[in-house]
Write a protein that holds these residues in place. Structure first.
Motif, PDB file in Angstrom:
ATOM      1  N   VAL A  27      43.869  39.603  50.458  1.00 41.38           N
ATOM      2  CA  VAL A  27      43.050  38.484  50.824  1.00 41.38           C
ATOM      3  C   VAL A  27      43.980  37.472  51.602  1.00 41.38           C
ATOM      4  CG1 VAL A  27      42.350  36.067  49.693  1.00 41.38           C
ATOM      5  CG2 VAL A  27      41.637  38.127  48.732  1.00 41.38           C
ATOM      6  N   TRP A  28      45.233  37.609  51.042  1.00 47.40           N
ATOM      7  CA  TRP A  28      46.411  36.895  52.066  1.00 47.40           C
ATOM      8  C   TRP A  28      46.429  37.254  53.308  1.00 47.40           C
ATOM      9  CZ3 TRP A  28      51.141  38.314  54.165  1.00 47.40           C
ATOM     10  CH2 TRP A  28      52.075  37.463  54.486  1.00 47.40           C
ATOM     11  N   THR A  70      47.598  31.786  47.168  1.00 41.84           N
ATOM     12  CA  THR A  70      48.126  33.273  46.955  1.00 41.84           C
ATOM     13  C   THR A  70      48.906  33.169  45.635  1.00 41.84           C
ATOM     14  OG1 THR A  70      48.219  33.723  49.433  1.00 41.84           O
ATOM     15  CG2 THR A  70      49.636  35.149  47.869  1.00 41.84           C
TER      16      THR A  70
END
Length: 325
Positions: A27-28, A70
């Motif tokens: 995702v980051w 995050t």
């Protein structure tokens, strides 16, 4: 200096939750690419020109929503994995820790350096201890030249107090002081209990002949030894004129060698309170060392930093910055 030895057994109760760190990383990276101007214009502008056309604003915020998201996901994954480094204390440890009261009925206990006598003060202290153990299992034995069980384990303190008040040296069939025999009897009584307990000697001293048995106890039993010294160092004379003094240094040494502890009798409840704390804590200490005990889930501590970091989401302009970035 902090004690870091307790973290030697650090582990995760649910380590599979750490696999969540992989999608967190994805995702980051995905959001980083999405935010990147170079990535957005890669299909429109030639690569050799794009690197010269992309400008990074000088006032760009160091902490951005992407960083916060995050960090929240990383902390959450670690919390769900259940970090642990100590065992779960047993519930109701104070109420379930068994106790054997070993009352010294030798002739020296009739000395009056502790008013009214050492024996009567020992009985009073025993009654005070029983008053704070409602619902806990307690047994009573008496000893002089021999040792005898007065009452087996019971959760009724009134029953023990009834027998306690009637104990006098004249009841003992063998005169003298044989603490080793009393220790053996107390160990036998505790052997039938499911949990480790405490043997409390209410006495004015442990004779030298019995001390090896107490020192050996540490190596052979998980039951705790405690000594309530009901005497003074100045001492007092018995009916035969023999002076009996408290050997405090000797008792302290014996308590240390046997893994127990010594408490001197006091005029207030300080001695009783100290005994109650040690008796109550012993079962907890033993079960924390027991390999069958449950591990404590410490992941809940991470809820607090997650909550604090979540407050940043309400900063003015934060959502606009996320959309605009």
């Amino acid at each position: 200096m902090p004690d870091f030895t307790r973290f030697a057994e650090f582990h995760f109760l649910r380590p599979w939750w750490l696999l969540m760190l992989l999608p967190v990383l994805l995702v980051w990276l995905g959001l980083r690419f999405q935010e990147s101007a170079a990535w957005k214009w890669r299909a429109v502008i030639a690569p050799h020109l794009l690197e010269h056309l992309v400008v990074t604003p000088a006032g760009r915020a160091r902490v951005r929503p992407l960083h916060l998201l995050t960090l929240l996901m990383v902390i959450g994954s670690i919390a769900l994995a259940g970090p642990s480094w100590r065992r779960e204390p047993p519930p109701f440890a104070k109420d379930t820790a068994p106790l054997v009261l070993a009352l010294d009925l030798s002739a020296s206990m009739l000395v009056g350096d502790i008013q009214p006598t050492r024996l009567e003060r020992a009985k009073q202290k025993a009654a005070d201890i029983l008053a704070g153990r409602s619902g806990a299992r307690t047994a009573l034995l008496a000893y002089a030249g021999s040792a005898h069980m007065v009452l087996p384990f019971t959760d009724d303190p009134k029953a023990i107090e009834h027998y306690l008040s009637s104990l006098v040296p004249e009841l003992m069939p063998v005169p003298g002081k044989d603490a080793a025999t009393a220790l053996a009897l107390a160990q036998q009584m505790l052997a039938a209990e499911e949990t480790p307990g405490t043997i409390l000697f209410l006495t004015d001293g442990i004779e030298e002949a019995s001390q090896p048995a107490f020192r050996e106890h540490r190596q052979t039993s998980r039951d705790q030894l405690a000594f309530l010294a009901v005497a003074t160092e100045r001492g007092g004379a018995d009916e035969a004129g023999i002076v009996h003094r408290l050997d405090r240094a000797g008792l302290e040494s014996l308590a240390a060698d046997s893994g127990g502890f010594l408490t001197l009798v006091t005029v207030d409840d300080t001695d009783v309170e100290r005994l109650e704390r040690r008796i109550a804590s012993h079962l907890t200490e033993v079960q924390q060392e027991d390999q069958e005990g449950r591990w404590r889930d410490e992941g809940y501590w991470l809820v607090f930093p997650v909550a604090l970091l979540g407050l940043a989401w309400f900063r003015r302009g934060w959502s606009i910055q996320w959309e605009a970035s």
